[in-house]
Motif scaffolding. Sequence first.
Motif, PDB file in Angstrom:
ATOM      1  N   VAL A 121       4.034 104.808  46.226  1.00 51.20           N
ATOM      2  CA  VAL A 121       5.312 105.323  45.410  1.00 51.20           C
ATOM      3  C   VAL A 121       5.290 106.706  46.004  1.00 51.20           C
ATOM      4  N   GLN A 122       6.427 107.094  46.473  1.00 51.32           N
ATOM      5  CA  GLN A 122       6.921 108.393  46.978  1.00 51.32           C
ATOM      6  C   GLN A 122       8.173 108.907  46.337  1.00 51.32           C
ATOM      7  N   ALA A 123       7.982 110.191  45.712  1.00 54.16           N
ATOM      8  CA  ALA A 123       9.068 110.885  44.970  1.00 54.16           C
ATOM      9  C   ALA A 123      10.052 111.331  45.726  1.00 54.16           C
ATOM     10  N   LEU A 124      11.475 110.750  45.815  1.00 53.55           N
ATOM     11  CA  LEU A 124      12.784 111.251  46.727  1.00 53.55           C
ATOM     12  C   LEU A 124      13.925 111.165  46.119  1.00 53.55           C
ATOM     13  N   ASP A 125      14.504 112.371  46.049  1.00 53.22           N
ATOM     14  CA  ASP A 125      15.755 112.314  45.469  1.00 53.22           C
ATOM     15  C   ASP A 125      16.725 112.800  46.539  1.00 53.22           C
ATOM     16  N   LEU A 126      17.635 111.634  46.871  1.00 53.49           N
ATOM     17  CA  LEU A 126      18.478 111.825  47.947  1.00 53.49           C
ATOM     18  C   LEU A 126      19.745 112.913  47.761  1.00 53.49           C
ATOM     19  N   THR A 127      19.754 113.123  46.241  1.00 54.32           N
ATOM     20  CA  THR A 127      20.853 114.093  45.940  1.00 54.32           C
ATOM     21  C   THR A 127      20.374 115.652  46.196  1.00 54.32           C
ATOM     22  N   SER A 128      19.332 115.720  46.769  1.00 52.78           N
ATOM     23  CA  SER A 128      18.659 117.303  46.852  1.00 52.78           C
ATOM     24  C   SER A 128      17.891 117.139  48.055  1.00 52.78           C
ATOM     25  N   GLU A 136      29.745 115.703  47.440  1.00 53.51           N
ATOM     26  CA  GLU A 136      30.288 114.338  46.740  1.00 53.51           C
ATOM     27  C   GLU A 136      29.179 113.393  46.675  1.00 53.51           C
ATOM     28  N   LEU A 137      29.071 113.003  45.434  1.00 52.49           N
ATOM     29  CA  LEU A 137      27.693 112.288  45.233  1.00 52.49           C
ATOM     30  C   LEU A 137      27.418 110.931  46.266  1.00 52.49           C
ATOM     31  N   GLN A 138      28.555 110.354  46.469  1.00 55.44           N
ATOM     32  CA  GLN A 138      28.590 109.247  47.367  1.00 55.44           C
ATOM     33  C   GLN A 138      28.075 109.518  48.859  1.00 55.44           C
ATOM     34  N   LEU A 139      29.045 110.515  49.245  1.00 56.35           N
ATOM     35  CA  LEU A 139      28.825 110.816  50.638  1.00 56.35           C
ATOM     36  C   LEU A 139      27.209 111.497  50.837  1.00 56.35           C
ATOM     37  N   GLY A 140      26.953 112.432  49.637  1.00 60.92           N
ATOM     38  CA  GLY A 140      25.736 113.098  49.712  1.00 60.92           C
ATOM     39  C   GLY A 140      24.551 112.025  49.491  1.00 60.92           C
ATOM     40  N   THR A 141      24.495 111.025  48.832  1.00 63.44           N
ATOM     41  CA  THR A 141      23.272 110.296  48.658  1.00 63.44           C
ATOM     42  C   THR A 141      23.367 109.187  49.723  1.00 63.44           C
ATOM     43  N   ASN A 142      24.466 108.375  50.032  1.00 65.71           N
ATOM     44  CA  ASN A 142      24.452 107.136  50.826  1.00 65.71           C
ATOM     45  C   ASN A 142      24.385 107.729  52.431  1.00 65.71           C
ATOM     46  N   HIS A 143      24.977 108.704  52.588  1.00 65.07           N
ATOM     47  CA  HIS A 143      24.702 109.188  54.033  1.00 65.07           C
ATOM     48  C   HIS A 143      24.178 110.632  54.439  1.00 65.07           C
ATOM     49  N   LEU A 144      24.418 111.615  53.959  1.00 54.97           N
ATOM     50  CA  LEU A 144      23.872 112.803  54.060  1.00 54.97           C
ATOM     51  C   LEU A 144      22.212 112.836  53.682  1.00 54.97           C
ATOM     52  N   GLY A 145      21.862 112.286  52.656  1.00 55.98           N
ATOM     53  CA  GLY A 145      20.453 112.235  52.163  1.00 55.98           C
ATOM     54  C   GLY A 145      19.632 111.557  53.181  1.00 55.98           C
ATOM     55  N   HIS A 146      20.284 110.372  53.508  1.00 52.93           N
ATOM     56  CA  HIS A 146      19.684 109.422  54.755  1.00 52.93           C
ATOM     57  C   HIS A 146      19.573 110.074  55.904  1.00 52.93           C
ATOM     58  N   THR A 201      23.541 119.493  56.453  1.00 55.16           N
ATOM     59  CA  THR A 201      22.100 119.356  56.086  1.00 55.16           C
ATOM     60  C   THR A 201      21.163 120.388  56.509  1.00 55.16           C
ATOM     61  N   GLY A 202      21.567 120.856  57.769  1.00 55.80           N
ATOM     62  CA  GLY A 202      20.601 121.925  58.411  1.00 55.80           C
ATOM     63  C   GLY A 202      19.653 121.127  59.343  1.00 55.80           C
ATOM     64  N   VAL A 203      19.647 119.701  59.381  1.00 53.66           N
ATOM     65  CA  VAL A 203      18.589 119.105  59.914  1.00 53.66           C
ATOM     66  C   VAL A 203      19.305 118.606  61.448  1.00 53.66           C
ATOM     67  N   LYS A 204      18.197 119.095  62.304  1.00 56.47           N
ATOM     68  CA  LYS A 204      18.584 118.561  63.791  1.00 56.47           C
ATOM     69  C   LYS A 204      17.448 117.587  64.317  1.00 56.47           C
ATOM     70  N   PHE A 205      18.100 116.467  65.087  1.00 53.47           N
ATOM     71  CA  PHE A 205      17.099 115.571  65.243  1.00 53.47           C
ATOM     72  C   PHE A 205      16.365 115.531  66.444  1.00 53.47           C
ATOM     73  N   PRO A 206      15.144 115.126  66.731  1.00 51.85           N
ATOM     74  CA  PRO A 206      14.291 115.369  68.141  1.00 51.85           C
ATOM     75  C   PRO A 206      14.839 114.419  69.093  1.00 51.85           C
ATOM     76  N   VAL A 207      16.027 114.101  69.006  1.00 54.47           N
ATOM     77  CA  VAL A 207      16.740 113.336  70.224  1.00 54.47           C
ATOM     78  C   VAL A 207      17.940 113.763  70.554  1.00 54.47           C
ATOM     79  N   THR A 208      18.362 113.853  71.761  1.00 54.31           N
ATOM     80  CA  THR A 208      19.700 114.370  72.251  1.00 54.31           C
ATOM     81  C   THR A 208      20.633 113.607  72.731  1.00 54.31           C
ATOM     82  N   GLN A 209      21.927 113.971  72.530  1.00 51.80           N
ATOM     83  CA  GLN A 209      22.995 113.270  72.912  1.00 51.80           C
ATOM     84  C   GLN A 209      23.052 112.952  74.396  1.00 51.80           C
ATOM     85  N   PRO A 210      22.911 111.587  75.075  1.00 47.12           N
ATOM     86  CA  PRO A 210      22.723 111.633  76.131  1.00 47.12           C
ATOM     87  C   PRO A 210      23.654 112.212  77.202  1.00 47.12           C
TER      88      PRO A 210
END
Length: 310
Positions: A65-72, A112-122, A294-303
Amino acid sequence: MNEKWTEQNIPDQQGRVAVVTGANTGLGFETARALAEHGARVVLAVRDVEKGKQAAARMSGDVTVQALDLTSLESVRDAAAELHTKHASIDLLINNAGVMIPPKQTTRDGFELQLGTNHLGHFALTGLLLDLLLPVPGSRVVTVSSIAHRTGGAAIHFDDLQWDRSYDRSAAYAQSKLANLLFTYELQRRLAPQGTTVSVAAHPGLASTELVRDIPAALRLIAPVIGALVSQSAAGGALPSLRAATDPAVLGGQYYGPDGRGELRGNPHVVASSPQSYDRALQQRLWSVSEDLTGVKFPVTQPELVERTR
């Protein structure tokens, strides 16, 4: 006629590490259970650790088990950091957790909770874990969407992304599920040059899970009747995700769902998403906004960006 793909078709998962979000109940539980039963080391990434432990106790195999709160976003970063200390690599990341049509609420970061949880958190979690997936040939990111992304009002409301001016809970849910698909397809485009990891989407059709807890009271009264007529079990609803995660024939950018009428239930197979989900400009715009939020940058670049710099 489509072949009947069941849990028995899942290949041996020995040696593979799978992280499943929202795995203490419903679709996530059934997805994690099946992967563990086929030999995977499964991480239940959940908000409620105690409920996660109870779920793990009901599964056989190597389950943690890993603690993960996608709303934060702080919790997402902490979880990613912990997973880096515990695992040298990850084979499967299944972005399953979600909320559906709650009253207006916001995440700890003001989304907004649904966008934040379902998309931005992931989105953030995937970006922070991608370096553990990229070195692994055959690794996959599976993101769970919904047939709701096709509803008439489904759109990415860039002019009021967080529904500050007005709130329509169903439209906000549809926005988040459309965002899941736009993210899946843009991520696949960025992963393709790497040749190791693929991004795939799935949806459960209409499955009997706890997601319906936030539907209006009047609908809750008739939900059991409707469910008996057209829905499938949580185990059945998990099959599209499981096929997307394990079938050797899966290709990056595919979308799996039930093959029955309206894609409400049935055998998992490749389905099409809405025309706007394939809009490349929309995918790229949402990606850019998601990075900023989110301030998250992915280690893959747009081709295309890589090509322009050559």
